[in-house]
Design an enzyme around this catalytic site. Structure first.
Site, PDB file in Angstrom:
ATOM      1  N   ARG A 223     -36.423  25.915  23.408  1.00 15.98           N
ATOM      2  CA  ARG A 223     -36.820  24.996  22.351  1.00 15.98           C
ATOM      3  C   ARG A 223     -36.912  25.757  21.039  1.00 15.98           C
ATOM      4  NH1 ARG A 223     -35.370  21.529  25.271  1.00 15.98           N
ATOM      5  NH2 ARG A 223     -36.521  19.666  25.968  1.00 15.98           N
ATOM      6  N   HIS A 271     -27.952  21.104  19.788  1.00 17.44           N
ATOM      7  CA  HIS A 271     -28.684  20.718  20.997  1.00 17.44           C
ATOM      8  C   HIS A 271     -27.751  20.010  21.995  1.00 17.44           C
ATOM      9  CE1 HIS A 271     -33.063  19.931  22.415  1.00 17.44           C
ATOM     10  NE2 HIS A 271     -32.260  20.042  23.444  1.00 17.44           N
TER      11      HIS A 271
END
Length: 308
Positions: A223, A271
């Site tokens: 993350r 992502h």
């Protein structure tokens, strides 16, 4: 029995078709067409709406459409509500593909050769064998283990680190904070696959980078909030790190003027390491719904104390 879906609407159409074909006894609704709120027993979402207990008084299970649940504020959810993360085999396969692609690119010095192409310079460099290349994985959950299993087929010297003790064939495993420095010292290519928790927020910092061999590379598939951006820039500009591959940011997308966009030693992807694919995830979700209906334990149930 009604399930409400609140995520990507295009993929929602595929979810709806799958429920109609394979589980017609479960009514499927897609946000914002929620219908009678009292009929909703299951919610599958990327980000839940506010005030769940009031809006959905009969909600029995909250399913994340992702492998992680750090986008949820667990403290705002009803404490008795089970929260389940997605164990989609398609997510695992996608992450393995991405990690393998980037490890091989770094191992075979692709950033250097691309720079040379831009400079119109034809120059070969010594080839390092896979057996001599040390690759480490931070996080030995389902995805981390799958990545290591695939990388092992190339013959890399592999190591792994996690909070708890693991014993994986062909992998030098480390556990706990006291073994983290020894793990990092053996990583020429470091892959972060940790979940985002209070303990892992900001873990990719100057202290961690300094513990890596000089010239190491970083691949962050965890993350964005795990990375201290200023420390990464300093490590790259000072030569402690040679390359960073980032598939996650905080926030996403980064601002137009963010220095990562144009940095010569950073590869940035939006992502896309893996995505929940309805065709591969449906069986997992349906199995969990059936488990719940039978009163059996749920797969991927989140431990709220750990955050995953």
């Amino acid at each position: 029995m009604t399930l409400l879906y609140k995520a990507d609407p295009e993929r929602g159409q595929a979810w709806q078709r799958l429920f109609q074909e394979r589980a017609p006894d479960i009514a499927f609704r897609q946000w914002p067409d929620v219908g009678n709120l009292e009929e909703i027993r299951y919610l599958a979402c990327w980000q839940p709406p506010e005030d769940l207990a009031r809006r959905f008084p009969n909600l029995e299970v909250l399913f994340a459409t992702s492998a992680g649940v750090d986008q949820f504020d667990l403290g705002l959810l009803p404490p008795e509500l089970p929260v389940v993360r997605m164990l989609d085999p398609g997510i695992v396969a996608g992450m393995v593909e991405y990690a393998t692609l980037m490890v091989l690119a770094l191992h075979r010095q692709l950033p250097r050769y691309l720079d040379q192409q831009g400079a119109r310079r034809w120059q070969e460099h010594a080839l390092v064998t896979a057996q001599s290349r040390r690759v480490g994985v931070l996080g030995l959950g389902q995805i981390g283990q799958a990545v290591l299993e695939r990388l092992a087929t190339f013959g890399f010297a592999l190591s792994g680190w996690s909070r708890s003790v693991h014993d994986l064939p062909g992998v030098h495993c480390h556990a706990g904070a006291e073994q983290l420095p020894a793990f990092l010292a053996d990583c020429e290519i470091l892959i972060c696959l940790l979940p985002l928790t209070g303990e892992t927020r900001g873990i990719l910092d100057a202290h961690l980078f300094a513990a890596l061999p000089r010239g190491a590379s970083l691949i962050n598939l965890g993350r964005g909030a795990q990375l201290v951006e200023a420390d990464l820039l300093a490590a790259l500009d000072g030569g402690q790190l040679s390359q960073a591959v980032l598939d996650v940011m905080e926030p996403e997308p980064p601002a137009a003027g963010h220095p990562f966009w144009q940095h010569p030693r950073i590869w940035l992807t939006p992502h896309v390491g893996a995505m929940t694919v309805p065709e591969t995830a449906f069986g997992v979700l349906l199995d969990n719904i059936r488990r719940h209906q039978r009163g059996e334990p749920l797969s991927g149930l989140v431990d709220r104390q750990r955050g995953y």
